[in-house]
Enzyme design. Structure first.
Site, PDB file in Angstrom:
ATOM      1  CB  SER A 185      33.930  -2.218  21.399  1.00 56.80           C
ATOM      2  OG  SER A 185      33.434  -3.472  20.984  1.00 56.80           O
ATOM      3  CB  THR A 186      37.028  -4.174  18.204  1.00 58.38           C
ATOM      4  OG1 THR A 186      35.753  -4.794  18.069  1.00 58.38           O
ATOM      5  CG2 THR A 186      38.075  -5.030  17.519  1.00 58.38           C
ATOM      6  CG  HIS A 212      31.088  -3.646  23.653  1.00 58.59           C
ATOM      7  ND1 HIS A 212      31.059  -2.917  22.483  1.00 58.59           N
ATOM      8  CD2 HIS A 212      30.229  -3.028  24.489  1.00 58.59           C
ATOM      9  CE1 HIS A 212      30.211  -1.909  22.611  1.00 58.59           C
ATOM     10  NE2 HIS A 212      29.694  -1.952  23.830  1.00 58.59           N
ATOM     11  CG  MET A 306      32.380  -2.663  14.452  1.00 59.02           C
ATOM     12  SD  MET A 306      33.535  -2.282  13.132  1.00 59.02           S
ATOM     13  CE  MET A 306      32.517  -2.691  11.704  1.00 59.02           C
ATOM     14  CG  ASP A 309      27.506   1.048  23.275  1.00 61.97           C
ATOM     15  OD1 ASP A 309      26.547   1.777  23.590  1.00 61.97           O
ATOM     16  OD2 ASP A 309      27.955   0.148  24.014  1.00 61.97           O
TER      17      ASP A 309
END
Length: 368
Positions: A185-186, A212, A306, A309
């Site tokens: 993600s991030t 993401h 973050m 998940d």
């Protein structure tokens, strides 16, 4: 506690006012200055040392990409990009993320738009994440493209040690016996650049990826990764048959799952089911789809991001006999959330810095 200082950079007076007003609604932030171009932004970063910067891309004199590069080189500071939702904007955003931007917010309809109010929640959320990141980690992990000579030698040594019959199985084909699944993600686009660009093109497994990201941006990400990698990198489409030596990125806005499609064959399915924990695509949904595929040697990876998940999905896969589970270590994660959650569930076999993950994946795939 003192509020975090924010520098707002945009060539539009109207947008600077709108963005400042949105940020000022959160008492934990204070806009300390605004700038109308990248040159002015660089000077203010050096002078004021803000905690975070919001940066437009298209600006006169010095654009946002050049300003970002200069900031990350001279005084690394968390930057959140403001990007137009166009194809060109998506490509520029991927470049910005590779150059060190923590994240981005899409401008809904052009450079001057009241619609920006619609993304206030996301903007503030990403600013909160940004001020907690250590962007100096980008300096520790310079980007590379294409497999390094060291990795190539290591891979060749392993290949030479296996039989001629096994060497035939290394050739890219649609007969799949193992699979690599990656969630991030991030900070993920840069991490994926680092890892995917270092995996040899003859890797005898497909790689499926959930990053993401909103729609459109994942296509640009796939195109960018394809340009720096020996692997064939694609944005996934419904019904695609998995091929060895190919990486597939879940398109923004769709969950991606994998299912059998005959002996040694597997197919991608995309769906619009509800988001899982706020995410679509969801790493957990991808990982869970691999649970019935016990005939596959499954290599599971979680990198910077973050939240949590993918952690429960990794745990379930380990319990179901996954061959390899890897989590990126805290020392290189821009946000040590998803990997931490997996480590805390005690389902990680290898905790590795970002620059060692490609080698571990290659070794795991070739020797299993």
């Amino acid at each position: 506690m003192q509020p975090y200082g924010v520098l707002v950079v945009d060539d539009s007076v109207f947008m600077r006012k709108i963005i400042t007003d949105l940020i000022s609604e959160d008492p934990q932030f204070q806009v300390v200055a605004t700038a109308k171009n990248g040159k002015e932004a660089l000077e203010l970063v050096k002078k004021l040392k803000p905690n975070v910067v919001t940066m437009d891309i298209e600006m006169p004199e010095m654009n946002g990409l050049d300003a970002l590069k200069a900031i990350m080189s001279e005084l690394p500071t968390p930057v959140v990009m403001l990007s137009s939702l166009t194809q060109d904007g998506a490509r520029e955003t991927i470049t910005a993320l590779e150059r060190g931007a923590v994240d981005f917010i899409g401008k809904p309809s052009g450079s001057i738009s009241l619609d920006l109010h619609k993304v206030k929640t996301a903007l503030l959320e990403k600013l909160h994440i940004a001020v907690k990141t250590n962007v100096n980690k980008f300096q520790l992990n310079p980007l590379v493209s294409k497999p390094s000579p060291r990795l190539a030698v290591a891979t060749e040594t392993v290949v030479q040690s296996i039989t001629e019959k096994q060497q035939q199985q290394l050739k890219p084909s649609s007969h799949v016996s193992q699979l690599v699944a990656i969630g991030t993600s991030t900070g993920g686009p840069r991490a994926l650049h680092q890892v995917i660009s270092q995996i040899p093109g003859h890797t005898p497994a497909p790689i499926v990826i959930v990053q993401h990201m909103p729609p459109n941006f994942t296509k640009s990400l796939a195109q960018r990764l394809d340009s720096v990698s020996e692997l064939n990198v694609l944005e996934a489409e419904n019904g695609m048959i998995l091929q060895n030596g190919t990486a597939y990125i879940a398109p923004g806005g769709y969950h991606m799952t994998i299912a059998r499609n005959g002996p040694g064959a597997y197919k991608i399915h995309l769906n619009l089911e509800d988001p899982r924990a706020g995410h679509r695509p969801s790493v957990d949904i991808l990982f869970e789809s691999l649970l019935p595929l016990k005939e596959l040697k499954r290599h599971i990876v979680l990198m910077t991001g973050m939240g949590a998940d993918g952690a429960k999905g990794m745990l379930a896969l380990k319990q179901a006999g996954a061959t390899t589970t890897i989590a990126e270590s805290e020392e290189t994660c821009i946000v040590y959330g998803m990997p931490r959650a997996a480590v805390e569930l005690n389902c990680v076999m290898h905790v590795l810095p970002q620059q060692e993950i490609a080698r571990k994946i290659s070794q795991a795939v070739i020797t299993n």
